[in-house]
Design a protein around this motif. Structure first.
Motif, PDB file in Angstrom:
ATOM      1  N   UNK A 164      38.579  93.738   7.250  1.00 11.83           N
ATOM      2  CA  UNK A 164      38.587  94.516   6.008  1.00 11.83           C
ATOM      3  C   UNK A 164      37.595  93.992   4.962  1.00 11.83           C
ATOM      4  N   UNK A 165      37.669  92.710   4.646  1.00  8.59           N
ATOM      5  CA  UNK A 165      36.838  92.198   3.550  1.00  8.59           C
ATOM      6  C   UNK A 165      35.355  92.169   3.927  1.00  8.59           C
ATOM      7  N   UNK A 166      35.071  91.700   5.162  1.00 10.01           N
ATOM      8  CA  UNK A 166      33.665  91.622   5.597  1.00 10.01           C
ATOM      9  C   UNK A 166      33.012  93.002   5.564  1.00 10.01           C
ATOM     10  N   UNK A 167      33.731  94.010   6.046  1.00  9.94           N
ATOM     11  CA  UNK A 167      33.154  95.361   6.072  1.00  9.94           C
ATOM     12  C   UNK A 167      32.984  95.914   4.653  1.00  9.94           C
ATOM     13  N   UNK A 201      47.495  95.009   3.554  1.00  4.80           N
ATOM     14  CA  UNK A 201      46.497  94.817   4.631  1.00  4.80           C
ATOM     15  C   UNK A 201      45.550  93.735   4.122  1.00  4.80           C
ATOM     16  N   UNK A 202      45.544  92.589   4.823  1.00  7.19           N
ATOM     17  CA  UNK A 202      44.838  91.414   4.293  1.00  7.19           C
ATOM     18  C   UNK A 202      43.335  91.451   4.572  1.00  7.19           C
ATOM     19  N   UNK A 203      42.637  90.549   3.902  1.00  8.99           N
ATOM     20  CA  UNK A 203      41.178  90.465   4.021  1.00  8.99           C
ATOM     21  C   UNK A 203      40.730  90.312   5.471  1.00  8.99           C
ATOM     22  N   UNK A 204      41.498  89.559   6.266  1.00  6.31           N
ATOM     23  CA  UNK A 204      41.109  89.290   7.651  1.00  6.31           C
ATOM     24  C   UNK A 204      41.715  90.267   8.654  1.00  6.31           C
ATOM     25  N   UNK A 255      22.666  94.302   8.471  1.00 13.25           N
ATOM     26  CA  UNK A 255      21.834  93.999   7.298  1.00 13.25           C
ATOM     27  C   UNK A 255      22.137  92.625   6.723  1.00 13.25           C
ATOM     28  N   UNK A 256      23.381  92.146   6.972  1.00 21.09           N
ATOM     29  CA  UNK A 256      23.764  90.830   6.456  1.00 21.09           C
ATOM     30  C   UNK A 256      23.492  89.729   7.487  1.00 21.09           C
ATOM     31  N   UNK A 257      22.785  90.093   8.569  1.00 20.27           N
ATOM     32  CA  UNK A 257      22.447  89.097   9.590  1.00 20.27           C
ATOM     33  C   UNK A 257      23.554  88.887  10.611  1.00 20.27           C
TER      34      UNK A 257
END
Ligand code: C5P
Length: 231
Positions: free
Chosen positions: A170-173, A96-99, A196-198
């Motif tokens: 996946x990666x952003x979360x 399962x990739x980052x995107x 929180x990260x804008x």
């Protein structure tokens, strides 16, 4: 096209509900709530599988490795909902990739409709941040004082109640939840970690029927609505 997996946090001990059995294992129509929840998510063809964070040595977890023909992986959850979701993200299959997308959905929210899920996936996949199901606040909001008297009335315009599923990459979360953990901020949903990260996730209006089972009355309502649907 990006793939979609679900993370279904089920490591809560359901103390607000009372009783011995955590609420995700209460039985309706011969099946534990978590089975109804997985069935609702897997009803969408695009959802490939699920990771279910459960509490350590959970005696009630049915030890499924698949459900409705799709893979299910259990992992050990954490002390907070966010820690459980983070454990679930880390336990996703390596391919399962980052995107790729992750659909985070409460185990105790079994009444999700395919219509709402489809709407969320359609709109969320086209958003650079992601999306959540939610509903506008319709009641008048009061702020209570310490003595139980009303201190004031809050404006309800533009206020929404956040539901799940919540759809993110996946990666952003993972980064957003790690950042909240590092900063010692307890986030109560995934969108809050992103905010929180804008970042600004999209609100997708969903049905009030997608409620979280919190009290015995909620359980009775779910059993009733399910019976109505099936007859
Ligand atoms: O307690 P609450 O109803 O907000 O929990 C929402 C979901 O998060 C439930 O499905 C619960 O099992 C899960 N949870 C978890 N780990 C925790 C606390 C809650 O997976 N430590």
């Amino acid at each position: 096209m990006a793939r979609i997996w679900a993370v279904v946090p089920a490591a809560g001990r359901g103390t607000r509900f009372g009783g011995e059995l955590p609420k995700q294992y209460l039985v309706v129509d011969g099946l534990p709530l978590i089975a109804h929840t997985l069935a609702a998510l897997f009803a969408h063809d695009a959802v490939e599988g699920a990771v279910v964070p459960v509490s350590e040595n959970d005696p009630d977890w049915p030890c499924w490795t698949e459900f409705a023909g799709k893979p299910v992986h259990a992992c050990t959850g954490g002390a907070s909902r966010a820690a459980s979701v983070l454990a679930g993200l880390r336990a996703l299959p390596d391919d399962v990739r980052a995107d790729d997308f992750v659909l985070v959905h409460d185990a105790a929210r079994p009444n999700l409709s395919l219509t709402d899920l489809s709407q969320l996936l359609e709109r969320g996949r086209n958003d650079p941040v992601g999306a959540i199901l939610a509903a506008p606040v319709r009641d008048t909001l009061k702020r209570a004082g310490d003595d139980g008297g009303i201190d004031g009335t809050e404006a309800r315009e533009r206020l929404w109640r956040a539901f799940t599923p919540q759809l993110f990459r996946r990666l952003q979360l993972t980064r957003a939840l790690e950042s909240a953990t590092t900063d010692g901020v307890e986030v109560t949903d995934e969108a809050m970690a992103m905010e929180r990260l804008g970042l600004r996730p999209l609100l997708v209006e969903g049905s009030e029927s997608n409620f979280k089972i919190t009290t015995p009355a909620d359980l009775a309502r779910f059993a009733y609505e399910r019976a109505q649907r099936d007859c």
